[in-house]
Design a protein around this motif. Structure first.
Motif, PDB file in Angstrom:
ATOM      1  N   ALA A  67       0.614  -1.277   0.181  1.00  0.00           N
ATOM      2  CA  ALA A  67      -0.300   0.090  -0.097  1.00  0.00           C
ATOM      3  C   ALA A  67       1.144   1.182   0.027  1.00  0.00           C
ATOM      4  O   ALA A  67       0.243   2.581  -0.092  1.00  0.00           O
ATOM      5  N   GLU A  68       2.285   1.270   0.328  1.00  0.00           N
ATOM      6  CA  GLU A  68       2.921   2.095   0.314  1.00  0.00           C
ATOM      7  C   GLU A  68       2.971   3.498  -1.324  1.00  0.00           C
ATOM      8  O   GLU A  68       3.168   2.462  -2.427  1.00  0.00           O
ATOM      9  N   LYS A  69       2.832   4.383  -1.540  1.00  0.00           N
ATOM     10  CA  LYS A  69       2.729   5.327  -1.927  1.00  0.00           C
ATOM     11  C   LYS A  69       3.266   6.748  -2.555  1.00  0.00           C
ATOM     12  O   LYS A  69       3.063   7.473  -3.490  1.00  0.00           O
ATOM     13  N   ARG A  70       3.757   6.489  -1.139  1.00  0.00           N
ATOM     14  CA  ARG A  70       4.690   7.763  -0.966  1.00  0.00           C
ATOM     15  C   ARG A  70       5.814   8.819  -2.519  1.00  0.00           C
ATOM     16  O   ARG A  70       6.650   7.174  -2.390  1.00  0.00           O
ATOM     17  N   LYS A  71       6.774   9.144  -2.636  1.00  0.00           N
ATOM     18  CA  LYS A  71       8.176   9.279  -3.679  1.00  0.00           C
ATOM     19  C   LYS A  71       9.008   9.051  -2.273  1.00  0.00           C
ATOM     20  O   LYS A  71       8.769   9.034  -1.399  1.00  0.00           O
ATOM     21  N   GLY A  72      10.292   7.789  -2.886  1.00  0.00           N
ATOM     22  CA  GLY A  72      11.021   7.605  -2.128  1.00  0.00           C
ATOM     23  C   GLY A  72      11.955   6.238  -2.479  1.00  0.00           C
ATOM     24  O   GLY A  72      11.875   6.291  -4.314  1.00  0.00           O
ATOM     25  N   HIS A  73      12.530   5.772  -2.544  1.00  0.00           N
ATOM     26  CA  HIS A  73      13.175   4.637  -3.035  1.00  0.00           C
ATOM     27  C   HIS A  73      12.701   3.008  -1.728  1.00  0.00           C
ATOM     28  O   HIS A  73      12.881   3.357  -0.788  1.00  0.00           O
ATOM     29  N   TYR A  74      13.092   2.037  -2.269  1.00  0.00           N
ATOM     30  CA  TYR A  74      13.111   0.944  -1.699  1.00  0.00           C
ATOM     31  C   TYR A  74      14.314   0.041  -1.823  1.00  0.00           C
ATOM     32  O   TYR A  74      15.568  -0.023  -2.949  1.00  0.00           O
ATOM     33  N   ALA A  75      15.061  -0.345  -0.661  1.00  0.00           N
ATOM     34  CA  ALA A  75      16.420  -0.257  -0.705  1.00  0.00           C
ATOM     35  C   ALA A  75      16.443  -2.106   0.467  1.00  0.00           C
ATOM     36  O   ALA A  75      15.233  -2.541   0.872  1.00  0.00           O
ATOM     37  N   CYS A  76      16.995  -2.642  -0.303  1.00  0.00           N
ATOM     38  CA  CYS A  76      17.589  -4.124   0.198  1.00  0.00           C
ATOM     39  C   CYS A  76      17.441  -4.102   1.814  1.00  0.00           C
ATOM     40  O   CYS A  76      18.312  -2.847   2.132  1.00  0.00           O
ATOM     41  N   ASP A  87       8.571   6.016  -8.459  1.00  0.00           N
ATOM     42  CA  ASP A  87       8.094   6.358  -9.713  1.00  0.00           C
ATOM     43  C   ASP A  87       7.857   4.554 -10.966  1.00  0.00           C
ATOM     44  O   ASP A  87       7.440   4.925 -11.362  1.00  0.00           O
ATOM     45  N   LYS A  88       9.013   3.750 -10.101  1.00  0.00           N
ATOM     46  CA  LYS A  88       8.705   2.482 -11.244  1.00  0.00           C
ATOM     47  C   LYS A  88       8.143   1.261 -10.165  1.00  0.00           C
ATOM     48  O   LYS A  88       7.916   0.437 -10.672  1.00  0.00           O
ATOM     49  N   LYS A  89       6.925   1.293  -9.222  1.00  0.00           N
ATOM     50  CA  LYS A  89       6.438   0.773  -8.444  1.00  0.00           C
ATOM     51  C   LYS A  89       5.351   0.717  -9.042  1.00  0.00           C
ATOM     52  O   LYS A  89       4.842   2.323  -9.299  1.00  0.00           O
ATOM     53  N   TYR A  90       3.948  -0.545  -9.158  1.00  0.00           N
ATOM     54  CA  TYR A  90       2.901  -0.591  -9.689  1.00  0.00           C
ATOM     55  C   TYR A  90       2.157  -1.195  -9.083  1.00  0.00           C
ATOM     56  O   TYR A  90       2.547  -2.216  -8.786  1.00  0.00           O
ATOM     57  N   THR A  94      -0.642  -9.073  -7.855  1.00  0.00           N
ATOM     58  CA  THR A  94      -0.309 -10.255  -7.438  1.00  0.00           C
ATOM     59  C   THR A  94      -0.044 -10.524  -5.747  1.00  0.00           C
ATOM     60  O   THR A  94      -0.412 -11.834  -4.846  1.00  0.00           O
ATOM     61  N   GLY A  95      -0.752  -9.541  -4.427  1.00  0.00           N
ATOM     62  CA  GLY A  95      -0.115  -9.561  -3.637  1.00  0.00           C
ATOM     63  C   GLY A  95       1.229  -9.071  -3.251  1.00  0.00           C
ATOM     64  O   GLY A  95       1.516  -9.701  -1.869  1.00  0.00           O
ATOM     65  N   TRP A  96       2.249  -8.599  -4.030  1.00  0.00           N
ATOM     66  CA  TRP A  96       3.543  -8.315  -3.874  1.00  0.00           C
ATOM     67  C   TRP A  96       3.754  -7.357  -4.522  1.00  0.00           C
ATOM     68  O   TRP A  96       2.889  -6.771  -5.364  1.00  0.00           O
ATOM     69  N   PRO A  97       4.667  -6.068  -3.442  1.00  0.00           N
ATOM     70  CA  PRO A  97       5.007  -5.249  -4.484  1.00  0.00           C
ATOM     71  C   PRO A  97       6.182  -5.475  -5.913  1.00  0.00           C
ATOM     72  O   PRO A  97       6.664  -6.553  -5.980  1.00  0.00           O
ATOM     73  N   SER A  98       5.338  -5.032  -6.773  1.00  0.00           N
ATOM     74  CA  SER A  98       5.984  -5.036  -8.207  1.00  0.00           C
ATOM     75  C   SER A  98       6.934  -3.484  -9.193  1.00  0.00           C
ATOM     76  O   SER A  98       6.162  -2.854  -8.184  1.00  0.00           O
TER      77      SER A  98
END
Length: 158
Positions: A67-76, A87-90, A94-98
């Protein structure tokens, strides 16, 4: 300290400070992290250890990152290396972040035969932590779906 040693140390500190000041998408030298099984278990939750170090899969729909919609990045979650920009998330359903594209140079791949059918597994280039699988059913412009385990990621707001 001799002048030559001082210059080498100073150069090393400069390189480290440039990497620390780099933005999440900037090109950086990525040094590998290798920890023992015991060190990884101390560093990670049991769920994150299962996914990142044993190539497990979290239950679909269980990640708050869906459900995360804020601007930022996803790190390991294992080593904090930025892997995806928000901005590359959609929503793939499927039930997983994509994501439809990673940050260039941050992921490695291998073929996974765990379910007999070959799939492309991807992992963090710094720590080797398993993130998920990539499929050819994503949106344009890449037509890729990087289906990530949420427990393998940390969201960092802009």
């Amino acid at each position: 300290m001799k002048r030559r040693e001082f210059v080498i140390v100073l150069g090393g500190l400069f390189a480290l400070s440039r990497a620390a000041m780099a933005g999440p998408e900037d090109a950086i030298a990525i040094e590998k992290i290798a920890l023992s099984k015991e060190e990884w278990k101390k560093r990670l939750s049991p769920e994150a250890y299962s996914v990142l170090r044993e190539e497990g899969t979290e239950r679909a729909g269980s990640s708050p990152l869906n459900a995360e919609k804020r601007k930022g990045h996803y790190a390991c979650a294992g080593c904090d290396l930025p892997l995806f920009m928000s901005d590359k998330k959609y929503e793939s359903g499927t039930g997983w972040p994509s994501f439809w594209a990673p940050i260039e140079g941050r992921l490695g791949t291998k073929t996974d035969y765990k379910i007999i059918y070959p799939r492309t597994e991807y992992h963090c280039t710094r720590c080797g932590g398993h993130q998920g699988h990539v499929f050819d059913d994503g949106p344009k412009p890449t037509n890729k779906r990087y289906c990530n385990n949420g427990v393998a990621l940390k969201f960092v707001p802009a």
